[in-house]
Write a protein that holds these residues in place. Structure first.
Motif, short mmCIF file in Angstrom:
data_model
loop_
_atom_site.label_atom_id
_atom_site.label_comp_id
_atom_site.label_asym_id
_atom_site.label_seq_id
_atom_site.Cartn_x
_atom_site.Cartn_y
_atom_site.Cartn_z
N GLU A 112 -0.84 36.23 90.85
CA GLU A 112 0.23 36.90 90.68
C GLU A 112 0.66 36.88 89.08
OE1 GLU A 112 3.37 39.57 92.50
OE2 GLU A 112 1.39 38.74 93.02
N ARG A 141 0.93 40.14 86.56
CA ARG A 141 2.05 40.70 85.93
C ARG A 141 1.64 40.81 84.26
NH1 ARG A 141 4.62 38.14 89.97
NH2 ARG A 141 6.21 39.72 91.04
N GLU A 190 5.35 47.21 87.75
CA GLU A 190 5.51 46.25 88.85
C GLU A 190 5.49 47.02 90.28
OE1 GLU A 190 6.14 42.66 90.52
OE2 GLU A 190 6.02 43.00 88.32
N LEU A 191 6.25 48.20 90.40
CA LEU A 191 6.23 48.91 91.54
C LEU A 191 4.82 49.60 92.05
CD1 LEU A 191 9.58 50.98 90.91
CD2 LEU A 191 9.37 49.17 92.81
N ASN A 245 2.87 46.15 93.41
CA ASN A 245 3.44 45.97 94.64
C ASN A 245 2.79 46.81 95.46
OD1 ASN A 245 4.94 43.74 93.81
ND2 ASN A 245 6.88 44.70 93.72
N LYS A 302 -0.82 46.16 96.46
CA LYS A 302 -0.95 44.78 96.83
C LYS A 302 -0.61 44.82 98.14
CE LYS A 302 0.48 39.93 96.54
NZ LYS A 302 1.38 39.11 95.96
N HIS A 303 0.54 45.59 98.74
CA HIS A 303 0.98 45.44 100.17
C HIS A 303 0.71 46.71 100.74
CE1 HIS A 303 2.48 41.54 99.18
NE2 HIS A 303 3.26 42.16 98.07
N ASN A 307 16.67 44.82 99.52
CA ASN A 307 16.33 44.71 98.30
C ASN A 307 17.30 43.97 97.25
OD1 ASN A 307 17.88 46.51 96.22
ND2 ASN A 307 17.56 47.76 98.16
N GLY A 326 12.06 37.57 96.40
CA GLY A 326 10.55 37.64 95.85
C GLY A 326 10.94 37.56 94.47
N GLY A 384 9.04 39.87 92.45
CA GLY A 384 8.87 40.96 92.02
C GLY A 384 10.36 41.71 92.04
N MET A 385 10.99 41.84 93.13
CA MET A 385 12.20 42.46 93.21
C MET A 385 13.15 42.00 92.45
SD MET A 385 11.76 44.87 95.22
CE MET A 385 13.67 45.48 95.05
#
Length: 387
Positions: free
Chosen positions: A226, A230, A297-298, A301, A304-305, A343, A348, A350-351
């Motif tokens: 991770e 980044r 970052e968004l 994410n 990844k998900h 959010n 996390g 990331g958020m």
């Protein structure tokens, strides 16, 4: 009495305003003295300049060699005046007795002069007419002689303006050359900074890779992966900002295309691509960098998900202007967010990073669940927190 060319290396008061001492050939002045002889019906006319301790004839017409000293010597005796100075007969004028003793062979009997006065009031010489017999000037001739004297000053002022323009143009060219030199130097420095930043990021990434190879703990390995992700996002944003840097303003349509193109090169095989639709909104470089990190970052994410191994789809990035707001959305058609996702409370990393960047903008963040996921960020175009 020295001529104009002899004063080139020794100019005094007159040259404080006009560079006439180097003006040996002056057709405009020759034309003026020619007109003066016609207007005043006189055989001789001169433009006589005076300086601090120096005097010389700048232009003359019908001046004989044996008379060359006369006009300058006479002008030196006559005092400046707002009116035309007229000496009907030098022989009967008390002011010129010493002159006549010094120049017994002088043939000059009549003298008239209109003073040459600069706009700031500085006396710089006279426009003179001379004759070898006593006489006078009519009112009309006096008026025309004054008008010709003003024309001499106009010519001097024009030369002064042209010289000032030449100097200004030379200075501007030097400034442009200096600007080009500084821009070239800045480009070299930017390349050096970019090279060092890339090397530093690559070094950190390599160190994390070495560390990951030693780990047996799955959670630790995922954490390092991770971190590498980044670092890659920061590197992508930096690289695109460097490519876009020609000024402090960055075209976000080009900037986001570049970042998403770099991220798409390392996307999973089940992600079809990253679509970018952005208006050419200009951000300052700091705000552009933060927006780039936010998008990276968004998007990562989503990579990844959003799409597990059994699903395929794309990531969409959009930016458009709506009033005083620049609205950024990152969305997908994937599995979506958990039903209890919030959010504002998400722990996390990331958020937390996303919320931190949005707070720096003074913007707002909204996460929409449903078919896939959609994150909406409103960024103020102006204001103290606009970046």
């Amino acid at each position: 009495m020295r001529q104009a060319q002899e004063l080139k290396e020794n100019r005094l008061g007159l040259s404080d305003r006009y560079d006439v001492a180097v003006t040996s050939a002056a057709p405009a002045f020759d034309e003026i003295v020619g007109l003066a002889t016609e207007v005043c019906d006189a055989p001789v006319a001169t433009i006589h300049f005076v300086d601090e301790g120096d005097q010389w004839i700048q232009a003359a017409t019908s001046l004989r060699d044996e008379d060359s000293a006369d006009p300058g010597s006479i002008c030196a005796l006559a005092q400046p005046s707002d009116e035309v100075i007229v000496v009907r007969d030098l022989v009967t004028d008390a002011r010129f007795r010493n002159y006549l003793r010094t120049h017994p062979a002088s043939s000059v009997r009549f003298y008239a002069a209109a003073s040459l006065v600069a706009p700031d009031g500085t006396y710089v010489g006279a426009l003179c007419v001379l004759d070898r017999q006593p006489r006078d000037l009519s009112d009309k001739q006096r008026s025309l002689l004054k008008a010709l004297a003003r024309r001499v000053i106009t010519e001097l002022e024009l030369r002064r303006s042209l010289e000032a323009e030449r100097v200004a143009r030379r200075d501007a060219e030097q400034l442009l050359m200096e600007k080009d030199r500084l821009l070239a130097q800045n480009h070299v420095l930017m390349q050096e900074v970019d090279h060092r930043v890339k090397n530093s990021l690559q070094l950190v990434s390599s160190m994390l890779t070495l560390q990951a190879r030693r780990l047996t703990n799955i959670e630790a390995a995922l954490a390092i992966k991770e971190a590498q992700r980044r670092i890659a996002s920061v590197a992508a944003a930096h690289d695109q900002l460097y490519r876009a840097s020609g000024s402090d303003r960055v075209d976000m349509s080009v900037f986001l295309e570049g970042i998403c193109g770099a991220l798409a090169a390392h996307r999973p095989s089940n992600v079809d691509g990253i679509e970018v639709r952005a208006q050419p909104i200009e951000f300052g470089s700091k705000r552009a960098m933060k927006t780039g990190m936010l998008v990276a970052e968004l998007v990562m994410n989503g990579l990844k998900h959003a799409y597990p191994a059994d699903r395929h789809g794309s990531i969409r990035v959009e930016l458009w202007s709506t009033g005083s707001i620049a609205r950024l959305t990152v969305s997908d058609d994937g599995v979506g967010l958990p039903s209890d996702f919030n959010n504002e409370d998400s722990p996390g990393l990331g958020m937390r990073l996303i919320r931190s960047i949005v707070d720096q903008f003074g913007g707002t963040l909204r996460v929409e669940a449903g078919h896939g996921a959609r994150v909406v960020v409103d960024i103020p175009k102006n204001g103290a927190n606009a970046g």
